[in-house]
Design a protein around this motif. Structure first.
Motif, PDB file in Angstrom:
ATOM      1  N   LEU A 133      27.488   5.644  51.419  1.00  0.00           N
ATOM      2  CA  LEU A 133      26.849   5.008  49.869  1.00  0.00           C
ATOM      3  C   LEU A 133      27.936   4.474  48.791  1.00  0.00           C
ATOM      4  N   GLY A 134      28.765   5.876  49.096  1.00  0.00           N
ATOM      5  CA  GLY A 134      30.158   5.468  48.560  1.00  0.00           C
ATOM      6  C   GLY A 134      31.424   6.217  48.833  1.00  0.00           C
ATOM      7  N   MET A 135      32.363   5.879  47.711  1.00  0.00           N
ATOM      8  CA  MET A 135      33.621   6.405  47.939  1.00  0.00           C
ATOM      9  C   MET A 135      33.651   7.333  46.857  1.00  0.00           C
ATOM     10  N   ARG A 136      34.238   8.071  46.607  1.00  0.00           N
ATOM     11  CA  ARG A 136      35.663   8.263  45.556  1.00  0.00           C
ATOM     12  C   ARG A 136      36.917   8.549  45.949  1.00  0.00           C
ATOM     13  N   HIS A 137      38.095   8.311  45.685  1.00  0.00           N
ATOM     14  CA  HIS A 137      39.078   8.417  45.862  1.00  0.00           C
ATOM     15  C   HIS A 137      40.326   9.264  44.872  1.00  0.00           C
ATOM     16  N   LEU A 138      40.892   9.954  45.177  1.00  0.00           N
ATOM     17  CA  LEU A 138      41.544  11.086  44.184  1.00  0.00           C
ATOM     18  C   LEU A 138      42.885  11.304  43.953  1.00  0.00           C
ATOM     19  N   PRO A 139      44.059  10.282  44.022  1.00  0.00           N
ATOM     20  CA  PRO A 139      45.122  10.472  44.467  1.00  0.00           C
ATOM     21  C   PRO A 139      45.871  11.397  43.461  1.00  0.00           C
ATOM     22  N   SER A 140      47.195  11.887  43.688  1.00  0.00           N
ATOM     23  CA  SER A 140      47.608  13.078  42.696  1.00  0.00           C
ATOM     24  C   SER A 140      49.056  13.016  42.516  1.00  0.00           C
ATOM     25  N   GLY A 141      49.305  11.963  42.363  1.00  0.00           N
ATOM     26  CA  GLY A 141      50.884  12.154  41.945  1.00  0.00           C
ATOM     27  C   GLY A 141      51.840  12.596  42.877  1.00  0.00           C
ATOM     28  N   LEU A 142      51.775  13.525  43.568  1.00  0.00           N
ATOM     29  CA  LEU A 142      52.528  14.959  43.953  1.00  0.00           C
ATOM     30  C   LEU A 142      52.008  14.555  45.385  1.00  0.00           C
ATOM     31  N   ALA A 143      53.910  15.119  46.399  1.00  0.00           N
ATOM     32  CA  ALA A 143      54.062  14.725  47.437  1.00  0.00           C
ATOM     33  C   ALA A 143      53.465  16.115  48.541  1.00  0.00           C
ATOM     34  N   ASP A 144      52.435  17.213  48.185  1.00  0.00           N
ATOM     35  CA  ASP A 144      52.008  18.164  48.563  1.00  0.00           C
ATOM     36  C   ASP A 144      51.162  18.756  48.274  1.00  0.00           C
ATOM     37  N   ALA A 145      50.547  18.447  46.876  1.00  0.00           N
ATOM     38  CA  ALA A 145      48.650  18.532  47.038  1.00  0.00           C
ATOM     39  C   ALA A 145      48.288  17.304  45.671  1.00  0.00           C
ATOM     40  N   VAL A 146      46.982  18.224  45.779  1.00  0.00           N
ATOM     41  CA  VAL A 146      45.903  17.000  45.035  1.00  0.00           C
ATOM     42  C   VAL A 146      45.107  18.473  44.508  1.00  0.00           C
ATOM     43  N   MET A 147      44.842  17.715  43.690  1.00  0.00           N
ATOM     44  CA  MET A 147      43.439  18.074  42.433  1.00  0.00           C
ATOM     45  C   MET A 147      42.408  17.913  43.141  1.00  0.00           C
ATOM     46  N   ILE A 148      41.293  18.766  43.681  1.00  0.00           N
ATOM     47  CA  ILE A 148      39.632  18.092  44.171  1.00  0.00           C
ATOM     48  C   ILE A 148      39.203  18.978  43.131  1.00  0.00           C
ATOM     49  N   PRO A 149      38.224  18.697  42.052  1.00  0.00           N
ATOM     50  CA  PRO A 149      37.690  18.892  41.014  1.00  0.00           C
ATOM     51  C   PRO A 149      35.765  19.065  41.683  1.00  0.00           C
ATOM     52  N   LEU A 150      35.588  20.365  41.859  1.00  0.00           N
ATOM     53  CA  LEU A 150      34.867  20.997  42.483  1.00  0.00           C
ATOM     54  C   LEU A 150      33.789  20.231  42.470  1.00  0.00           C
ATOM     55  N   ARG A 151      33.561  20.080  40.452  1.00  0.00           N
ATOM     56  CA  ARG A 151      31.783  19.727  40.227  1.00  0.00           C
ATOM     57  C   ARG A 151      31.980  18.115  40.596  1.00  0.00           C
ATOM     58  N   GLU A 152      33.434  17.243  40.267  1.00  0.00           N
ATOM     59  CA  GLU A 152      32.734  15.898  39.993  1.00  0.00           C
ATOM     60  C   GLU A 152      32.624  15.695  41.223  1.00  0.00           C
ATOM     61  N   ARG A 177      35.423  26.654  49.605  1.00  0.00           N
ATOM     62  CA  ARG A 177      34.621  26.464  48.992  1.00  0.00           C
ATOM     63  C   ARG A 177      33.701  25.370  48.476  1.00  0.00           C
ATOM     64  N   LEU A 178      33.945  24.183  48.897  1.00  0.00           N
ATOM     65  CA  LEU A 178      33.311  22.816  49.030  1.00  0.00           C
ATOM     66  C   LEU A 178      32.549  23.532  50.207  1.00  0.00           C
ATOM     67  N   ALA A 179      32.268  23.338  50.912  1.00  0.00           N
ATOM     68  CA  ALA A 179      31.283  23.687  52.093  1.00  0.00           C
ATOM     69  C   ALA A 179      30.244  24.655  51.433  1.00  0.00           C
ATOM     70  N   HIS A 180      30.340  25.543  50.445  1.00  0.00           N
ATOM     71  CA  HIS A 180      29.578  26.245  50.106  1.00  0.00           C
ATOM     72  C   HIS A 180      28.714  25.669  48.688  1.00  0.00           C
ATOM     73  N   ALA A 181      29.949  25.036  47.619  1.00  0.00           N
ATOM     74  CA  ALA A 181      29.708  24.566  46.969  1.00  0.00           C
ATOM     75  C   ALA A 181      28.293  23.034  46.947  1.00  0.00           C
ATOM     76  N   LEU A 182      28.505  22.378  48.526  1.00  0.00           N
ATOM     77  CA  LEU A 182      27.567  21.153  48.491  1.00  0.00           C
ATOM     78  C   LEU A 182      26.337  21.596  49.353  1.00  0.00           C
ATOM     79  N   ASP A 183      26.744  23.030  50.002  1.00  0.00           N
ATOM     80  CA  ASP A 183      24.826  23.999  50.401  1.00  0.00           C
ATOM     81  C   ASP A 183      24.096  24.437  49.724  1.00  0.00           C
ATOM     82  N   LEU A 184      24.955  24.623  48.541  1.00  0.00           N
ATOM     83  CA  LEU A 184      23.839  25.011  47.099  1.00  0.00           C
ATOM     84  C   LEU A 184      22.940  24.218  46.348  1.00  0.00           C
ATOM     85  N   VAL A 185      23.503  22.890  47.084  1.00  0.00           N
ATOM     86  CA  VAL A 185      22.673  21.714  46.560  1.00  0.00           C
ATOM     87  C   VAL A 185      22.460  20.887  47.409  1.00  0.00           C
TER      88      VAL A 185
END
Length: 138
Positions: free
Chosen positions: A51-70, A106-114
């Motif tokens: 249905l769609g995709m979201r790409h979240l680049p980090s700018g870092l070599a060892d981490a990426v910030m992923i907002p669960l809400r989004e 955390r993501l599996a739990h958040a998605l399961d709630l909806v």
């Protein structure tokens, strides 16, 4: 336990794997060799259509910030039934980190709630791919 070929180059692995896992490896393969961490989310309908995709680049070599809400908001906006997440490890080693395990829970739990299922979380790297589903964690 994952079969020994699970550490083959991703292009060969996507051909060997059948079903949804092979298709998702092929879909996410381009991020395997990116030099910064990138997270990608695929939103799927009940018939496994994209249905769609979201790409979240980090700018870092060892981490990426992923907002669960989004991610949850996207899942609701697409009215999807499943999400597949993938991210890369620029180090070349696809072994999931402790942070990867914690975020997946955390993501599996958040998605399961909806009412949305986290179908898999793939970690892709130059040396292969790891699947949380194959590890029995989803």
């Amino acid at each position: 336990m994952a079969p020994p070929y699970f550490r083959l180059p991703l292009d060969r692995l996507a051909v060997l794997e059948s079903g949804p896992l092979g298709a998702t490896i092929a879909l996410f393969e381009p991020i395997a060799t990116v030099r910064e961490e990138v997270a990608v989310f695929a939103y799927l309908d009940p018939k496994w259509r994209l249905l769609g995709m979201r790409h979240l680049p980090s700018g870092l070599a060892d981490a990426v910030m992923i907002p669960l809400r989004e991610i949850v908001a996207d899942a609701l906006a697409f009215d999807c039934t499943a999400v597949v997440m993938a991210h890369n490890h620029p180090s070349g080693d696809p072994t999931p980190s402790d942070a990867d395990y914690a975020f997946t829970r955390r993501l599996a739990h958040a998605l399961d709630l909806v009412g949305v299922r986290l179908f898999d979380h793939l970690v892709l790297a130059r040396d292969g791919c790891e699947s949380f589903r194959r590890r029995g964690l989803l």
